[in-house]
Write an enzyme that holds these catalytic residues in place. Structure first.
Site, PDB file in Angstrom:
ATOM      1  N   GLY A 152      -1.030  33.321  36.256  1.00 37.83           N
ATOM      2  CA  GLY A 152      -2.033  33.699  35.268  1.00 37.83           C
ATOM      3  C   GLY A 152      -2.954  34.800  35.751  1.00 37.83           C
ATOM      4  O   GLY A 152      -4.110  34.887  35.330  1.00 37.83           O
ATOM      5  N   SER A 153      -2.460  35.667  36.651  1.00 41.82           N
ATOM      6  CA  SER A 153      -3.212  36.817  37.137  1.00 41.82           C
ATOM      7  C   SER A 153      -4.525  36.441  37.811  1.00 41.82           C
ATOM      8  O   SER A 153      -5.467  37.229  37.835  1.00 41.82           O
ATOM      9  CB  SER A 153      -3.492  37.808  35.985  1.00 41.82           C
ATOM     10  OG  SER A 153      -2.298  38.238  35.390  1.00 41.82           O
ATOM     11  N   SER A 235       4.200  34.120  40.129  1.00 40.47           N
ATOM     12  CA  SER A 235       3.207  35.159  39.846  1.00 40.47           C
ATOM     13  C   SER A 235       1.997  34.975  40.762  1.00 40.47           C
ATOM     14  O   SER A 235       2.158  34.928  41.986  1.00 40.47           O
ATOM     15  CB  SER A 235       2.828  35.133  38.367  1.00 40.47           C
ATOM     16  OG  SER A 235       2.055  36.266  38.023  1.00 40.47           O
TER      17      SER A 235
END
Length: 564
Positions: A152-153, A235
């Site tokens: 989720g960055s 991520s």
């Protein structure tokens, strides 16, 4: 003397009453513990942790429209840390206080404070967010453990996002699945030490470390093997996995690691952190002399909104300068993870790592003119290494074509730093690398291909939970099912034994064997070798080295930089 003129008697009666009250309370607690213990034998869903008893539920339907392949036991919202608000804001995670009785853990906990991407500019979540979710098959086997860190960055996400609930993963792979919640954005991934006041540089990393410690102590009570724990993430979660591999305090807390599409090159330097701390204060319209203690007095929603504003309006994304990431602080994270891997100082566990072929395919649509794409490519890379950036861009045909620009962006964010990690780790421990090329017909037709996070549908065995599920359903469903079966089999083997199946050879230089997951899976040696060579001399360690004008503008941090 008492008020009525008597001596001692009233005092002794009061002491006796207090003693009886304490005794009654102790008996009540003992009875509650006995009842809970009895339930633990009668009910497999009631478990004792070192903080107290918890009761979960039997999950038989993932959603109302589709059953799970087989029932699983789940415990939702298990607290592992104290509330991070108030005096605990920006501080290292603290253990949760024990409780009495049996805690019902049938509802997911609050998400960490984060923006909701809508016209309303709302913020959701709670600072009391340090909890995790546990899922396991409905049996009594002792099973390997997967601890998952969401992506989720570093800004959004939660342990219980629909894709990540892990019901199918636990059922199909036969594991105890633990998904962790942790602080995000300005509250979790921004080093504010330059503002003055007491704080930790890496709140979110301390959350993840505390969660791993909780799992190590408690997972046996859920039927998990504390000597067979795989740390896994995708991520930003993948970057968190690789970062924790370089955190000395995490030694012994996990036995294997899986990092999917990890943007590990995006970790913050002290320059970045100071820049963004100053920007946050500015966006909140606060005085330049604002301290961390001052920020503790503000509503968390105002901090999140200011953080969101600076992310989109500061224009720094065009310089590969993300607002949020772990910071190399010389303490919890002693040195840049890429450097730690290069020097062999990482935690020595087997590693499975890889990226998707079209992670940043959206880059095809960013610029209309060829010259604009080329300038943007040079600007992106020069922020880290102004000298070697042109040579890298040249290896992508000048990044003039849309496809080449998108590939450059994909490699800069994901592939190139991941290859560097794989090269380094393979010198000291078993490493396996993959590239995910598989994309349903609709995504190929749209020119999007194997986008960022697309592999999660196959790993978690739940394509219906994907945000692009309407597109992934198009075409031959047997191909999707076959890819899910293949990837789950490889991941399951690694989780259980520390290595995938024999048809996937280890990664090592110069062969660099890479498993390509596509409609026809295959192993390729040294894929995109010319591109990899172009990145060899490029410096990924120090953002800002190519931004002298920024360093000059941040003159107030010169002394701090010299003393790093």
């Amino acid at each position: 003397m008492n008020a009525d003129g008597t001596y001692g008697l009233r005092s002794r009666e009061a002491s006796s009453a207090v003693a009886k009250m304490h005794a009654a309370s102790a008996h009540a607690r003992a009875r509650a513990a006995a009842v809970a213990a009895a339930n633990a034998w009668e009910d497999d869903l009631t478990v004792r942790t070192d903080s107290g008893w918890v009761r979960g539920s039997l999950e038989e339907d993932l959603r109302t429209d589709r059953p799970i392949s087989s029932p699983v036991r789940s415990w939702r919202g298990l607290p592992f840390g104290a509330d991070t608000g108030g005096a605990n804001r920006f501080m290292p995670a603290q253990k949760v206080a024990p409780w009495e009785g049996v805690r019902e853990c049938k509802q997911f906990g609050a998400v960490a404070p984060q923006p909701i991407y809508s016209w309303q500019d709302r913020v959701e979540g709670s600072e009391d967010c340090l909890h995790l979710d546990v899922v396991r098959p409905n049996n009594d086997e002792k099973l390997p453990v997967v601890v998952y860190l969401h992506g989720g960055s570093f800004i959004v996400g939660s342990s219980h996002m629909l894709m990540l609930r892990g019901f199918e993963l636990a059922a199909q792979m036969g594991v105890v699945y633990v998904s962790v919640n942790f602080r995000l954005g300005a509250l979790g991934y921004l080093d504010l030490r330059s503002l003055g006041g007491e704080c930790t540089a890496n709140p979110a990393v301390s959350d993840q470390l505390l969660a791993l410690q909780w799992v190590k102590r408690n997972i046996a009570a859920f039927g998990g093997d504390p000597e067979n724990i795989t740390l896994m993430g995708e991520s930003a979660g993948g970057a968190a996995v690789l970062t924790l591999m370089t955190v000395p305090r995490a030694e012994g807390l996990f036995n294997r690691a899986i990092a999917q599409s990890p943007p590990i090159g995006m970790l913050h330097s002290r320059t970045q952190s100071t820049f963004w701390a100053r920007e946050l204060v500015s966006r909140m319209a606060l005085p330049r002399a604002t301290s961390v203690d001052d920020l503790r007095t503000h509503d968390f929603g105002d901090i999140v909104r200011a953080g969101q504003s600076m992310m989109w309006r500061a224009g720094e994304l065009f310089h590969l300068n993300s607002c949020y990431a772990p910071t190399v602080d010389g303490d919890l994270i002693p040195q840049h993870p890429l450097l730690a891997f290069e020097e062999g100082k990482q935690i020595q566990v087997p590693l499975l790592v890889g990226t998707n072929s079209d992670e940043a395919s959206f880059g095809k649509f960013l610029y209309q003119r060829q010259s604009a794409r080329q300038r943007a490519a040079l600007r992106l890379l020069a922020s880290f290494d102004e000298v070697n950036a042109p040579a890298v861009v040249k290896a992508y045909g000048g990044a003039i074509a849309r496809k080449d620009f998108a590939h450059l962006l994909t490699d800069a964010l994901f592939w190139a730093p991941t290859v560097r990690v794989a090269d380094a780790h393979s010198r000291t421990n078993n490493t396996w690398m993959y590239r995910f090329d598989f994309a349903p017909t609709a995504l190929r037709w749209l020119g999007l291909g194997a986008m960022h996070s697309m592999e999660l549908s196959n790993i978690f065995g739940d394509p219906g939970a994907s945000r692009v599920s309407a597109l992934t359903r198009m075409g031959d469903s047997s191909l999707m099912d076959g890819m899910t079966e293949l990837m789950q089999s490889q991941w399951s083997s690694f989780i259980r034994t520390g290595k995938p199946h024999e048809d996937w050879p280890v990664y090592a230089s110069p062969q660099r064997n890479t498993m390509i997951f596509d409609s026809e899976p295959r192993v390729v040696q040294a894929p995109c070798e010319r591109r990899r060579q172009a990145w060899e001399n490029y410096n990924m360690l120090e953002w800002g080295s190519g931004r002298p004008e920024l360093l000059s503008a941040l003159g107030f941090i010169t002394e701090a930089l010299e003393n790093r």
